[in-house]
Design a protein around this motif. Structure first.
Motif, PDB file in Angstrom:
ATOM      1  N   GLY A 250      19.906   8.450  18.050  1.00 54.40           N
ATOM      2  CA  GLY A 250      18.850   9.288  17.555  1.00 54.40           C
ATOM      3  C   GLY A 250      17.448   8.432  17.487  1.00 54.40           C
ATOM      4  N   GLU A 251      16.471   9.280  17.517  1.00 54.10           N
ATOM      5  CA  GLU A 251      15.059   8.441  17.458  1.00 54.10           C
ATOM      6  C   GLU A 251      15.018   8.083  16.002  1.00 54.10           C
ATOM      7  N   GLY A 252      14.367   6.860  15.975  1.00 54.12           N
ATOM      8  CA  GLY A 252      14.273   6.256  14.529  1.00 54.12           C
ATOM      9  C   GLY A 252      15.383   5.621  13.910  1.00 54.12           C
ATOM     10  N   GLY A 253      16.337   5.635  14.670  1.00 56.31           N
ATOM     11  CA  GLY A 253      17.755   5.070  14.168  1.00 56.31           C
ATOM     12  C   GLY A 253      17.767   3.545  13.880  1.00 56.31           C
ATOM     13  N   ASP A 254      18.568   3.309  13.063  1.00 56.54           N
ATOM     14  CA  ASP A 254      18.808   1.818  12.590  1.00 56.54           C
ATOM     15  C   ASP A 254      19.158   1.107  13.978  1.00 56.54           C
ATOM     16  N   GLU A 255      18.313  -0.073  14.112  1.00 53.32           N
ATOM     17  CA  GLU A 255      18.121  -0.957  15.433  1.00 53.32           C
ATOM     18  C   GLU A 255      19.461  -1.777  15.400  1.00 53.32           C
ATOM     19  N   ARG A 256      20.095  -2.012  14.223  1.00 50.83           N
ATOM     20  CA  ARG A 256      21.374  -3.153  14.136  1.00 50.83           C
ATOM     21  C   ARG A 256      22.489  -2.017  14.738  1.00 50.83           C
ATOM     22  N   LEU A 257      22.469  -0.789  14.114  1.00 46.29           N
ATOM     23  CA  LEU A 257      23.400   0.125  14.424  1.00 46.29           C
ATOM     24  C   LEU A 257      23.349   0.468  15.997  1.00 46.29           C
ATOM     25  N   ILE A 258      22.186   0.530  16.538  1.00 40.53           N
ATOM     26  CA  ILE A 258      21.817   0.780  18.159  1.00 40.53           C
ATOM     27  C   ILE A 258      22.486  -0.273  18.888  1.00 40.53           C
ATOM     28  N   GLU A 259      22.039  -1.576  18.417  1.00 43.36           N
ATOM     29  CA  GLU A 259      22.472  -2.709  19.246  1.00 43.36           C
ATOM     30  C   GLU A 259      24.240  -2.960  19.175  1.00 43.36           C
ATOM     31  N   ALA A 260      24.761  -2.615  17.972  1.00 43.50           N
ATOM     32  CA  ALA A 260      26.037  -2.864  17.786  1.00 43.50           C
ATOM     33  C   ALA A 260      26.826  -1.601  18.863  1.00 43.50           C
ATOM     34  N   LEU A 261      26.306  -0.323  18.694  1.00 45.61           N
ATOM     35  CA  LEU A 261      26.744   0.587  19.531  1.00 45.61           C
ATOM     36  C   LEU A 261      26.834   0.216  20.968  1.00 45.61           C
ATOM     37  N   ALA A 262      25.677  -0.175  21.357  1.00 45.04           N
ATOM     38  CA  ALA A 262      25.312  -0.524  22.811  1.00 45.04           C
ATOM     39  C   ALA A 262      26.133  -1.707  23.182  1.00 45.04           C
ATOM     40  N   GLU A 263      26.814  -2.679  22.343  1.00 48.24           N
ATOM     41  CA  GLU A 263      27.490  -3.797  22.995  1.00 48.24           C
ATOM     42  C   GLU A 263      28.931  -2.989  23.210  1.00 48.24           C
ATOM     43  N   GLU A 264      29.418  -2.134  21.970  1.00 48.07           N
ATOM     44  CA  GLU A 264      30.595  -1.320  22.105  1.00 48.07           C
ATOM     45  C   GLU A 264      30.788  -0.721  23.508  1.00 48.07           C
ATOM     46  N   LEU A 265      29.638   0.259  23.794  1.00 47.62           N
ATOM     47  CA  LEU A 265      29.573   1.020  24.804  1.00 47.62           C
ATOM     48  C   LEU A 265      29.759   0.326  26.211  1.00 47.62           C
ATOM     49  N   ARG A 266      28.847  -0.777  26.202  1.00 46.26           N
ATOM     50  CA  ARG A 266      28.820  -1.824  27.457  1.00 46.26           C
ATOM     51  C   ARG A 266      30.389  -2.039  27.646  1.00 46.26           C
ATOM     52  N   GLU A 267      31.000  -2.738  26.545  1.00 44.96           N
ATOM     53  CA  GLU A 267      32.409  -3.355  26.766  1.00 44.96           C
ATOM     54  C   GLU A 267      33.474  -2.226  27.146  1.00 44.96           C
ATOM     55  N   ALA A 268      33.071  -0.899  26.522  1.00 44.37           N
ATOM     56  CA  ALA A 268      33.920   0.093  27.123  1.00 44.37           C
ATOM     57  C   ALA A 268      33.731   0.377  28.474  1.00 44.37           C
ATOM     58  N   ALA A 269      32.628   0.434  28.846  1.00 41.34           N
ATOM     59  CA  ALA A 269      32.372   0.936  30.449  1.00 41.34           C
ATOM     60  C   ALA A 269      32.990  -0.267  31.265  1.00 41.34           C
ATOM     61  N   VAL A 270      32.661  -1.640  30.781  1.00 35.25           N
ATOM     62  CA  VAL A 270      33.444  -2.691  31.670  1.00 35.25           C
ATOM     63  C   VAL A 270      34.811  -2.635  31.721  1.00 35.25           C
ATOM     64  N   ASP A 271      35.526  -2.098  30.757  1.00 33.86           N
ATOM     65  CA  ASP A 271      37.056  -2.147  30.448  1.00 33.86           C
ATOM     66  C   ASP A 271      37.404  -0.791  31.238  1.00 33.86           C
ATOM     67  N   ALA A 272      36.750   0.237  31.221  1.00 40.61           N
ATOM     68  CA  ALA A 272      37.151   1.536  31.943  1.00 40.61           C
ATOM     69  C   ALA A 272      37.067   1.195  33.584  1.00 40.61           C
ATOM     70  N   ARG A 273      35.989   0.660  34.048  1.00 39.60           N
ATOM     71  CA  ARG A 273      35.792   0.350  35.381  1.00 39.60           C
ATOM     72  C   ARG A 273      37.020  -0.563  35.773  1.00 39.60           C
ATOM     73  N   THR A 274      37.812  -1.112  35.157  1.00 36.96           N
ATOM     74  CA  THR A 274      38.904  -1.936  35.714  1.00 36.96           C
ATOM     75  C   THR A 274      39.779  -0.959  35.987  1.00 36.96           C
ATOM     76  N   ARG A 275      40.103   0.390  35.551  1.00 35.73           N
ATOM     77  CA  ARG A 275      41.296   1.109  35.936  1.00 35.73           C
ATOM     78  C   ARG A 275      40.806   2.146  36.865  1.00 35.73           C
ATOM     79  N   GLY A 276      39.206   2.345  37.255  1.00 36.18           N
ATOM     80  CA  GLY A 276      38.867   3.151  38.196  1.00 36.18           C
ATOM     81  C   GLY A 276      39.233   4.675  37.831  1.00 36.18           C
ATOM     82  N   PRO A 277      38.930   5.124  36.608  1.00 38.28           N
ATOM     83  CA  PRO A 277      39.235   6.499  36.379  1.00 38.28           C
ATOM     84  C   PRO A 277      38.010   7.441  37.009  1.00 38.28           C
ATOM     85  N   VAL A 278      38.616   8.599  37.330  1.00 33.97           N
ATOM     86  CA  VAL A 278      37.690   9.657  37.923  1.00 33.97           C
ATOM     87  C   VAL A 278      36.336   9.797  36.958  1.00 33.97           C
TER      88      VAL A 278
END
Length: 196
Positions: free
Chosen positions: A41-69
């Motif tokens: 959300g707007e005005g959220g904690d930047e450290r929280l955003i950065e940590a979540l962004a890294e988790e989401l990036r890693e999740a997307a990279v991992d999921a792409r290896t299996r090619g789900p729908v």
């Protein structure tokens, strides 16, 4: 082979989930930062955003290896990050297995592996989309010499809407305190999987 996509196979996104770009040609770093900002959300904690962004990036990279729908990162409590991953994949009958059956998906989902923590638990189910099997399994990941590692639990549905192909809905997580809640979530999602 059918071209499966989120437009031909539909699954309602869990509340508090972030859709992962498993097929789209995007820069995952930029995508993850934008998705994290939207989730926090707007005005959220930047450290929280950065940590979540890294988790989401890693999740997307991992999921792409299996090619789900389609795939989702389930983030109901922002400070905990990704609680679970939800993926929906399609399996197509071929020369080796010319007909897709619940029994075939049962064998596929219950085959023990060298990292299985305990024997899988399977039970037949009937879903609006067709016959299915529900399988619970647990694995030991990143085991050390003593066999101690992280337990990864899964709840999966093998669904057969048609003899030519099947679907596998898989939810995976590491926090055992949420097992009942995440199995119930998977049960609800399985009831709502649909095909155009």
């Amino acid at each position: 082979m059918p071209a499966f996509s989120s437009s031909t196979v539909r699954m309602k996104a869990p509340e508090d989930a972030v859709a992962l770009p498993v097929r789209e040609p995007v820069d995952l770093g930029f995508w993850a930062m934008d998705a994290a900002r939207q989730r926090v959300g707007e005005g959220g904690d930047e450290r929280l955003i950065e940590a979540l962004a890294e988790e989401l990036r890693e999740a997307a990279v991992d999921a792409r290896t299996r090619g789900p729908v389609t795939a989702f990162s389930y983030v109901p409590e922002l400070r905990l990050g990704e609680l679970a991953r939800v993926e929906l994949s399609a399996l197509v009958a071929d020369d080796t297995y010319p007909t897709m059956t619940v029994d075939l998906l049962h064998r596929y989902l219950t085959t023990p592996t060298p990292i299985s923590f305990r024997p899988p638990e399977a039970e037949p189910r009937e879903l609006p989309l067709g016959p299915a099997v529900r399988v619970r399994h647990a694995y030991v990941q990143d085991a050390d010499r003593d066999g101690t590692g992280t337990i990864l639990e899964t709840c999966a549905y093998g669904i057969v809407p048609d003899g030519k192909w099947g679907l596998v809905l898989l939810t995976s997580w590491r926090e055992q305190a949420y097992t009942d809640r995440l199995c119930a979530l998977t049960d609800r999602l399985a009831q709502a999987v649909a095909v155009n």
